[in-house]
Design a protein around this motif. Sequence first.
Motif, PDB file in Angstrom:
ATOM      1  N   GLY A 159      -1.563 -47.731  -5.293  1.00 52.92           N
ATOM      2  CA  GLY A 159      -0.286 -48.074  -4.466  1.00 52.92           C
ATOM      3  C   GLY A 159       0.479 -46.653  -4.607  1.00 52.92           C
ATOM      4  N   ALA A 160       0.007 -45.571  -5.364  1.00 47.49           N
ATOM      5  CA  ALA A 160       0.760 -44.309  -5.727  1.00 47.49           C
ATOM      6  C   ALA A 160       0.845 -43.488  -4.249  1.00 47.49           C
ATOM      7  N   GLY A 161       1.644 -42.698  -4.059  1.00 53.01           N
ATOM      8  CA  GLY A 161       1.865 -42.324  -2.878  1.00 53.01           C
ATOM      9  C   GLY A 161       2.110 -41.020  -2.795  1.00 53.01           C
ATOM     10  N   SER A 162       1.859 -40.173  -1.778  1.00 57.27           N
ATOM     11  CA  SER A 162       2.158 -38.710  -1.868  1.00 57.27           C
ATOM     12  C   SER A 162       3.898 -38.484  -1.331  1.00 57.27           C
ATOM     13  N   GLY A 163       4.293 -39.399  -0.723  1.00 57.58           N
ATOM     14  CA  GLY A 163       5.658 -39.411  -0.140  1.00 57.58           C
ATOM     15  C   GLY A 163       5.321 -38.495   1.117  1.00 57.58           C
ATOM     16  N   ILE A 164       6.443 -38.341   1.926  1.00 59.24           N
ATOM     17  CA  ILE A 164       6.117 -37.785   3.301  1.00 59.24           C
ATOM     18  C   ILE A 164       6.225 -36.321   3.158  1.00 59.24           C
ATOM     19  N   ARG A 165       5.133 -35.647   3.665  1.00 58.44           N
ATOM     20  CA  ARG A 165       4.850 -34.115   3.640  1.00 58.44           C
ATOM     21  C   ARG A 165       4.896 -33.562   4.943  1.00 58.44           C
ATOM     22  N   SER A 166       5.162 -32.498   5.056  1.00 56.69           N
ATOM     23  CA  SER A 166       5.149 -31.826   6.560  1.00 56.69           C
ATOM     24  C   SER A 166       3.921 -31.120   6.869  1.00 56.69           C
ATOM     25  N   ALA A 167       3.012 -30.975   6.002  1.00 53.39           N
ATOM     26  CA  ALA A 167       1.653 -30.307   6.009  1.00 53.39           C
ATOM     27  C   ALA A 167       0.744 -31.040   5.424  1.00 53.39           C
ATOM     28  N   PRO A 168      -0.519 -30.935   6.283  1.00 51.96           N
ATOM     29  CA  PRO A 168      -1.736 -31.864   5.494  1.00 51.96           C
ATOM     30  C   PRO A 168      -2.149 -31.159   4.145  1.00 51.96           C
ATOM     31  N   ALA A 169      -2.097 -29.790   3.680  1.00 53.29           N
ATOM     32  CA  ALA A 169      -2.367 -29.217   2.716  1.00 53.29           C
ATOM     33  C   ALA A 169      -1.720 -29.889   1.494  1.00 53.29           C
ATOM     34  N   GLU A 170      -0.325 -30.074   1.648  1.00 50.47           N
ATOM     35  CA  GLU A 170       0.539 -30.610   0.671  1.00 50.47           C
ATOM     36  C   GLU A 170      -0.008 -31.970   0.375  1.00 50.47           C
ATOM     37  N   VAL A 171      -0.729 -32.966   1.118  1.00 49.20           N
ATOM     38  CA  VAL A 171      -1.119 -34.079   0.880  1.00 49.20           C
ATOM     39  C   VAL A 171      -2.482 -33.912   0.133  1.00 49.20           C
TER      40      VAL A 171
END
Length: 201
Positions: A159-171
């Motif tokens: 269930g851990a999440g990246s949070g919303i990011r604006s670029a795929p690389a950050e994810v």
Amino acid sequence: MEPGTLVYDSQTRKVGEYQDRTGPYVMLRPVGGGREWQADPARIREATPEERLSAGVRALNDRSREGLSADATRPPSPVSGCAVCEDLALRRDRARAAFDGSAVTDANMLLRHHQRAEHGGESTGHRIFRYVPYTIVQDPSALPEYEARCVSGEEADCGAGSGIRSAPAEVEEWQRRHTQETRHLRYRRCFADYAVLRRQG
Ligand SMILES: [Zn+2]
Ligand SMILES: [Zn+2]
């Protein structure tokens, strides 16, 4: 094999439409038309969805060079109720979710072409509804959103999440770090964007 089936010929590394058998060969025709070629039946197989898609795109590219121009600045929106539009939009969503930029471009090109042919759109890149005077366009004031959530775990997802990011690389960066820390390997990724309706005229 049915005539018209799209097959991959491993000898020429091309996708073609199966025509028929002549003697020891099968006749294949390039997608979008052109000269037929002979292929060894032992070296053909049915084309995968990806191969079919890229063959279609190549055929459209050829046709574009012959004079059709496309406004590539805005992604086209599917016309609601049209199965072809919805199918192509779904493919595009999957490509976005897979962070596959070239597959997104391919889907956009097919969508644009289909809309020009079927919905009579003088393609401005965004879809004009005939029955309601609104256009739907991607909201330029909001960034697209990329997100991943860890779905590793035997009984319950981590269930851990990246949070919303604006670029795929950050994810991806977040995924690598999370895997380093936890050895978790499986993630669910999402893409979202914002669309706005504008009244015409
Ligand atoms: Zn359509
Ligand atoms: Zn995890």
